[in-house]
Design an enzyme around this catalytic site. Structure first.
Site, PDB file in Angstrom:
ATOM      1  N   SER A 199       0.871  -1.182   0.000  1.00  6.10           N
ATOM      2  CA  SER A 199       0.000   0.000   0.000  1.00  6.10           C
ATOM      3  C   SER A 199       0.906   1.230   0.000  1.00  6.10           C
ATOM      4  O   SER A 199       2.065   1.145   0.418  1.00  6.10           O
ATOM      5  CB  SER A 199      -0.856   0.008   1.265  1.00  6.10           C
ATOM      6  OG  SER A 199      -1.406   1.299   1.484  1.00  6.10           O
ATOM      7  N   TYR A 222      -0.868  -1.659  10.400  1.00  6.22           N
ATOM      8  CA  TYR A 222      -1.077  -1.700   8.942  1.00  6.22           C
ATOM      9  C   TYR A 222       0.121  -1.138   8.163  1.00  6.22           C
ATOM     10  O   TYR A 222       0.638  -1.818   7.264  1.00  6.22           O
ATOM     11  CB  TYR A 222      -2.388  -0.989   8.582  1.00  6.22           C
ATOM     12  CG  TYR A 222      -2.830  -1.203   7.159  1.00  6.22           C
ATOM     13  CD1 TYR A 222      -3.358  -2.432   6.735  1.00  6.22           C
ATOM     14  CD2 TYR A 222      -2.718  -0.192   6.216  1.00  6.22           C
ATOM     15  CE1 TYR A 222      -3.760  -2.632   5.420  1.00  6.22           C
ATOM     16  CE2 TYR A 222      -3.115  -0.378   4.903  1.00  6.22           C
ATOM     17  CZ  TYR A 222      -3.640  -1.605   4.505  1.00  6.22           C
ATOM     18  OH  TYR A 222      -4.029  -1.797   3.203  1.00  6.22           O
TER      19      TYR A 222
END
Ligand SMILES: NC(=O)c1ccc[n+]([C@@H]2O[C@H](COP(=O)([O-])OP(=O)(O)OC[C@H]3O[C@@H](n4cnc5c(N)ncnc54)[C@H](OP(=O)(O)O)[C@@H]3O)[C@@H](O)[C@H]2O)c1
Length: 265
Positions: free
Chosen positions: A139, A153
């Site tokens: 990401s 994350y």
């Protein structure tokens, strides 16, 4: 890449993973589709078989469970897997202290450990055949300094980025292309899965990319042997800012931006 190959895609039951399945099927490749929701995988496999004449095998697995990962590998015994798309993932939107230890461990199993095990187990066949394709879905937050909420994350996605780059350095000359895909906000079920829909519905719409543009960019980059692909111009500029601006400037900016999207506790 002209010959028909077999691609294993984790998290193929929705969003980015389902789109990988569609695009590889359009290219004439056979598929192994993995996720927990078998009914969704079977519907997609039937659709792609009808449309493109490819074979799509559906294997249900909860990747937070090591036994399921091993069982998946056992079921693949004897099947040549030429491409691995480590895509399954989600985020825990709450702060660290508002989640259980088990939730955080499960998250790491799905987003870090299972992709590592699958890459390790499937790589030897790729090296023997002198052909392989691995895309690890990271990401753009892999480049961020981190903010309150979604605690692990950015760390997990940074792992996927660094892991991809090291592995690419080891196997690029042996016919195996490894790419870290770093998208920004992408239309999928990601926000429903992490409970963010209510928060986001009250905010101005953020720029989001379609799964087809994200996946097309990822496949192009992987075929070209690129190690990292950040998708979209806005995301590319944001990543450049996170990489180049001094920490004292970028960290407060990111944290201020993220604070508007926090789940109230
Ligand atoms: N959407 C975004 O804005 C965005 C941005 C950057 C990166 N990403 C990354 O893109 C990847 C795909 O996410 P998405 O946006 O397509 O979200 P999504 O639509 O929610 O898809 C997530 C997929 O992961 C699977 N999955 C989740 N937990 C699993 C488990 N325990 N075992 C097996 N499979 C599991 C889900 O399948 P089942 O529920 O059927 O198991 C589903 O197929 C993720 O790694 C995510 O971090 C997304």
């Amino acid at each position: 890449m002209t010959a028909s190959r077999t691609f294993l895609i984790t998290g193929a039951s929705s969003g980015i993973g389902a789109e990988f399945a569609r695009q590889y099927a359009t290219m004439g490749h056979d598929l192994v589709l993995v996720a927990r929701r078998l009914d969704r995988l079977e519907a997609l496999a039937a659709e792609l078989g009808d449309k493109h004449g490819v074979t799509a095998r559906c294997l249900a697995a909860d990747l937070s469970k090591r036994d399921d990962v091993q069982n998946l590998l056992d079921r693949l015994e004897g099947q040549a897997v030429d491409g691995l798309i480590n895509n399954a993932g989600y985020s825990l939107a709450h702060t660290f202290s508002h989640t259980s230890t088990q939730q955080q461990v499960d998250f790491l199993e799905v987003c870090v450990t299972a992709p590592t095990i699958l890459a390790h187990e499937l790589l030897s066949g790729m090296l023997t055949r002198g052909f392989g394709r691995i895309i690890n879905v990271s990401s753009m937050v892999a480049f961020s300094p981190g903010a309150a909420g979604h605690t692990l994350y950015p760390a997990a996605k940074a792992y996927m980025l660094k892991f991809s780059r090291s592995l690419a350095a080891e196997v690029a000359a042996k016919g195996v292309h490894v790419t870290a895909l770093c998208p920004g906000t992408t239309e999928s079920e990601f926000q429903q899965a992490n409970g963010m829909t209510k928060v986001l519905d009250q905010k101005p719409k953020r720029l989001s990319q379609s799964t087809d543009s994200v996946v097309a960019a990822a496949i192009r980059a992987n075929e070209a042997g690129r190690e990292v692909i950040v998708t979209g111009l806005v995301n590319t500029i944001a990543v450049a800012a996170m990489t180049l601006l001094p920490d004292g400037l970028i960290t407060p900016l990111i944290r201020w931006g993220a604070s508007k999207y926090q789940i109230p506790e």
